[in-house]
Design a protein around this motif. Sequence first.
Motif, short mmCIF file in Angstrom:
data_model
loop_
_atom_site.label_atom_id
_atom_site.label_comp_id
_atom_site.label_asym_id
_atom_site.label_seq_id
_atom_site.Cartn_x
_atom_site.Cartn_y
_atom_site.Cartn_z
N MET A 134 1.03 -1.16 -0.40
CA MET A 134 0.02 -0.43 0.24
C MET A 134 0.46 1.54 0.30
N THR A 147 -2.57 5.67 1.71
CA THR A 147 -3.41 4.22 1.88
C THR A 147 -3.23 3.02 3.61
N ALA A 153 -5.84 2.41 6.03
CA ALA A 153 -6.07 1.62 6.59
C ALA A 153 -7.07 0.70 8.01
N THR A 194 3.05 -6.40 2.45
CA THR A 194 1.76 -5.38 4.48
C THR A 194 2.60 -6.53 5.73
#
Length: 897
Positions: free
Chosen positions: A700, A704, A708, A750
């Motif tokens: 991301m 973002t 999140a 992530t």
Amino acid sequence: MNSVERRLNAIVTNSTMAIFLMDDRQHCIFMNAAAEALTGFRLEEALNRPLHDVVHHQRPDGSPYPLEECPIDQAFPERERMQGEEIFVHKDGHFYPVAFTASPITGDDGQPIGTIIEVRDLTEEKAREAALRESESRFRNMADHAPVMMWVTDPSGSCTYLNRQWYEFTGQTPAEAEGYGWLEATHPDDRTRAHDAFVAANSERRPFRVEYRLQHVSGGYRWAIDAASPRFGDDGQYLGYIGSVIDIHERREAEERLALSEEQLRLALEVAEIGQWDVDQSTGRMFWPPSIKAMFGISPDVPVTLDDYRDGLHPDDREKTLSAYASASDPGLRALYDVEYRTIGKEDGVVRWVAAKGRGLFDEQGHCYRVIGTAIDITARKAVEIRLQQLNEQLEHEVEQQTAERNRVWEMSPDLLAIMGFDGFLKAINPAWEPTLGRDTATLLAMSFREQVHPDDHQAVQAVIERLLRGEKVERFEDRLAHADGSWRWISWTLVPEGDVFYAVGRDVTMEREAAQELMQAQEALRQSQKMEAMGQLTGGVAHDFNNLLTPIVGALDLLQRKGVGGEREQRLIEGAIQSADRARILVQRLLAFARRQPLQPAAVNIAGLVEGMADLLASTTGPQVRVVVEVADDLPPARADANQLEMALLNLGVNARDAMPQGGTLRISATRDSVREPRGPLKRGHYIRLSVADTGMGMDEATVARAVEPFFSTKGIGKGTGLGLSMVHGLAAQLGGALTLSSREGVGTNVELWLPISATIAEGSNAPSNPTPTSADRGVVLLVDDEDVVRASTADMLEELGYEVLEAASGEDGLALVAEGAVPDLLVTDHLMPGMSGVELAQTLRATLPDLPVLIVSGYADVEDLSPGLARLTKPFRSAELATCLAQITISNREA
């Protein structure tokens, strides 16, 4: 320091006027030598103290002098100059009068930044005033005993005093004589002339002299001469006349006195070396006394003309002098002839300085017929002025010598002081540069600006250089300079151009900027926290109401399924409806998790066992394209968590990771022990289990990542996600006393880290039966209380199906009324939040008379803090089996108790 600054510094330092400089707190930051001499305090004793507390805190009678009553200190808040007189107290304790001027100092934005106070000692002036009053008293005493008549007027000409001889001579009373009443004692034929002469002289503020006949007390008139001179104060202000009236009836005495007066006038002019001159404009003849002839180097007996005047002027002064004379004789200008010029002696060639004043006399037609004036030889005075100039030059030389001492400021200042060239190189720097940037002086002088300045600041530096080239002063400009260790130091500059260089003063503000950045992050965290709290309150309320709606739906569907209502098609539809209701219940749980209001039951959880037990489920959920790797540290202590909620959180994170890897990848779940020594954002100091879920997916961007954990925020597209999964995990971590951290890079992946507090107790396995059900011996009368009719009806059906006799009440108050009427319940099942009395309050009230009464609290959500730990809880919506299990656990607990 340039010459102007040196002169200003010398003027302030050597000024005989006491000067104080206050900052914006009205604390003393400077006082010159005259101020130290005046107050008895040295600068070090008054530095950073309110001046009021040093020299102005007490009145002469010993009483304190409040700061708010002090006019000196009002200049700063009022932004106006304050002037007046006050009483200061000396360091040795004595009081002395002063005159002050307090002026506010404003910054570039017009706001006051300090005050400059000028103070003058009035001790001698007050003594002179007292002496003047004593002198006036002596004057009146002497005047009353003087052999002549004397009088005094104010500036308007009104007579304010006549001595005793006047009243004895004229027989008037003070009421008759004062003002203009003295004219009534003059002869009627002389009265108008005397009045006009006096008024004209007073308006021009020139000496007054007139002869008139004055009425004697005997009734006759005697000639008298009335003469007066204008009085002026030390400041040049006109005060009025002081005059005398002399009986000149005997002409001889009058002539002698007149001769004496003329001789006195002649002597005064000679002593003052003032010469009077007179020019006849019509004939060109000129009268010069010997004193003026001497100023032009001409012998006393030599006749003179205007040519001698013109030819005797110094060539450098001739034009301005003749122009001033022409302006004085011009009918349209009639200017005052006031000029200083040099002459060259006609006979001796000596250069002399002359100061001349004069006026033109004009007739009724406006023609100038005479020009008269005075002249004085000021050669000696000019010599003094030249000597003074030489002394000033000598003083400047001494100041230059003292500059060497001030170089200590250059050496000792912690700020960066420098002389910089427009060629891009430093010309000179003070020692503070070396510790600030970690480089020696030679290296810094050899480096160009471009080498030292951060690349991102090059354009800003170039813009500042252009401003300096235009002669502008630059303040509060900040850029980054390279440190020898590879880091960057933020420097705030003040830059002043002069010639082909500019002078710079810089201060290291790196720590200040870091502190400001930390403050900004804290403020952003606070805003995010407030935003999440508001959303939590909203979603919590919505979820609670939604649970109330789901409870009868789930109960009814469960009953239909267990009863086998309908055929295969109907049972298939019921099963689909139950699945949809279960999905809705999970969604509500996520909302409650985000709102931190799901009914958690935290306990010591074996994280290693939980993660390893979830591995297969995660592998089947994520599919064959995703490789699931589990890494759990050895000897991992238990964490304080809710196992069911934690499993749901891991499942949510696994699904998110799968969706982020559409082409497959690696899902790595790891658990390690970690400690936080200093608070880091939401993480407090303590010991934690760090549960990490990392993927190798799309990652991301920063925008973002920042959003999140917001509820309902999703990047999966419409219909592919609720946007509550990550926010639920975030809410769960916060409710357990931990935190959630998130890091991501586009194209890399992530990593979500769930920080769970280490439990103080040991994880234990449960030996209780998995699905206990109440026996027939356990059944009895149930008091069911719920304010929602549909929920209460659905729950009553479930209880009756389990074999209970049900008493229904719509509120806590109604339930108490049933018991008061004689009902004796064996079990209380009640909603938690209801209008009026809550379920907990109802249970506490009933247990006051029925201490062994089993209680089950049913609620859409229930904060742990709000409920007594001794009360069993069941979360809406629920099925009949879940209700039966909960009632059976209550029965077992009561038996063990």
